[in-house]
Design an enzyme around this catalytic site. Sequence first.
Site, short mmCIF file in Angstrom:
data_model
loop_
_atom_site.label_atom_id
_atom_site.label_comp_id
_atom_site.label_asym_id
_atom_site.label_seq_id
_atom_site.Cartn_x
_atom_site.Cartn_y
_atom_site.Cartn_z
CG HIS A 17 0.61 -33.61 -34.68
ND1 HIS A 17 0.59 -32.85 -35.86
CD2 HIS A 17 1.38 -32.37 -33.92
CE1 HIS A 17 1.14 -31.59 -35.66
NE2 HIS A 17 1.82 -31.27 -34.56
CG HIS A 20 4.33 -33.83 -37.15
ND1 HIS A 20 4.03 -34.18 -36.12
CD2 HIS A 20 5.29 -32.72 -37.01
CE1 HIS A 20 4.53 -33.34 -35.08
NE2 HIS A 20 5.25 -32.49 -35.81
CB CYS A 127 11.35 -18.53 -27.60
SG CYS A 127 10.14 -19.67 -27.51
CB CYS A 130 10.78 -19.61 -31.67
SG CYS A 130 9.21 -19.05 -31.28
CB CYS A 144 7.35 -16.75 -27.17
SG CYS A 144 6.99 -17.29 -28.65
CG HIS A 147 6.31 -21.57 -28.51
ND1 HIS A 147 7.02 -20.82 -29.26
CD2 HIS A 147 5.89 -22.78 -28.93
CE1 HIS A 147 7.26 -21.60 -30.48
NE2 HIS A 147 6.66 -22.65 -30.08
CE LYS A 295 -1.33 -22.42 -33.33
NZ LYS A 295 -0.11 -21.89 -32.48
CE LYS A 298 3.78 -32.34 -25.98
NZ LYS A 298 5.29 -32.32 -25.46
ZN LIG Z 1 8.46 -19.14 -29.21
#
Ligand SMILES: [Zn+2]
Length: 508
Positions: A17, A20, A127, A130, A144, A147, A295, A298
């Site tokens: 995306h 990146h 996680c 992470c 987390c 996430h 932000k 997904k």
């Molecule tokens: Zn995480």
Amino acid sequence: MKYYLTTPIYYVNDKPHIGHAYCTIVSDILAQYHRLRGEDVFFLTGIDENSLKNIESAEKLGMGDRIQEYLDMQASIWQETWDSLGITNSDFIRTTESRHKKGVAKFWKRVEQQGDIYKGEYEGFYCIGCEEFIRPTDLVDGLCPIHKREPQKLLERNYFFSAQNYRERLLDHIEKNPDFIQPVSRRNEVINYIRDHFEDISISRQTMKWGIPVPDDPEQVIYVWFDALINYLTGIGYGWDDELFVRYWPADLHLVGKEIIKFHCALWPAMLMSAGIPLPARVFAHGFLTIDGQKMSKSLGNAIDPLEIAKVHGIDALRYFLLREVPFGGDGDFSNERFSQRYESDLSKGVGNFVSRVLAMAEKAESSLLKLDPGLRRDDKESGVQERVRETWQEYEEAFDRTRPDEALEAVWYLISFGDKYIEEKKPWAIHKEDKEEYTRIMDTLLELVRQVSILIYPFMPETALKIWRQLNIEDAQKGLYVAKLKEWRAVPIATIERGEALFPQSK
Ligand SMILES: [Zn+2]
């Protein structure tokens, strides 16, 4: 002089995306700049294929029993994206390649010989998002915080890396090398982390079914970060081509996102210290890109495909936008509206208009007059154009030295607006008929200014620079010349011009 720079290796559980692309494009700009200086550049990017995230994605697609096939498919998508965006990486490293696995095994053994690997028991919350153990105090409602997913509770007998042994040396290195971590705002964050939280770390997993096996203990695979960081070595020959490795290591720059700075400025240098390998010169952390102020995620489904954006106004426009709109090292926002605004104001009406205006006026000067007697060129100094160009180069090179390509670009746009003002002041159209000599003198200065601008924008917008060189018929004359020569005033004479199409046509 060599220059070795890297991007992080990306997880391939999704296609690239704009975030990146941002990191890869900035790296490309830095690589192009250092090539323009005549340096021996190695620009490495690649993908991390041993992450659990990839495995989960393969499973979701029903490819859980064909993981390598899934990874090959994803690898092509990533490579094709960079090719389509004109990225000039020297190599593309994949962590499932045998050259990488060989290097990782060699590295592990060196750390082991150093006495920095031991077996221990570990219990903690892991996680997958992470790819890291999370301290219980950092969990929010058992999830987390990044996430929003429940971590796995793990109790394993793993190998540990004695990271703590390097705490003092690391802090000392950071103190003695103020440029090691950039921007400065990240430096304190890393120092605090090393001082308060940098502990021995589990570097293998017992229950993982995918990854690089621990040498002499195939029951365990190497922790994905310990494996992934070594790509910076294996990508340039570590474990498989000593000559190449010696030529490029240590890295001059690791460009990373700010969320992974501590891996690069704590764990990675500690690993290198243990293996007896010199540290990289600099780690620079860029910020995050938001989309329309939100932000990218997904779940929001707002990730932007860089190829779609490049289709709208071209690759060079995308490169320009990302560097001009986002202060490098800080956060920035992408919106189609803003992109179109910048395109109109800075590219169509900015550099595009400046170049076409000068070339159109220069055509009116008789072509023979373009070969002006050097004695008649006094105008350059009087008008301050030559001086302004010299100052621009100085600001530009200093900005690149500080890894601030965004500021280098800003200096170029200041020069373009200076050029516009020069035209307004001189009003060449008013004297075109009466004073041909003066008209030619002004055009002669302006054409050289266009050439200077074209060199300055080259790392940022290589296609556009090439188009200008063709219009000035200097493409061949400039071949093989580097910045030190190219930036000299009138280093390459412009004898004829051939106007081409608008560099950045106005949108309909
Ligand atoms: Zn995480």
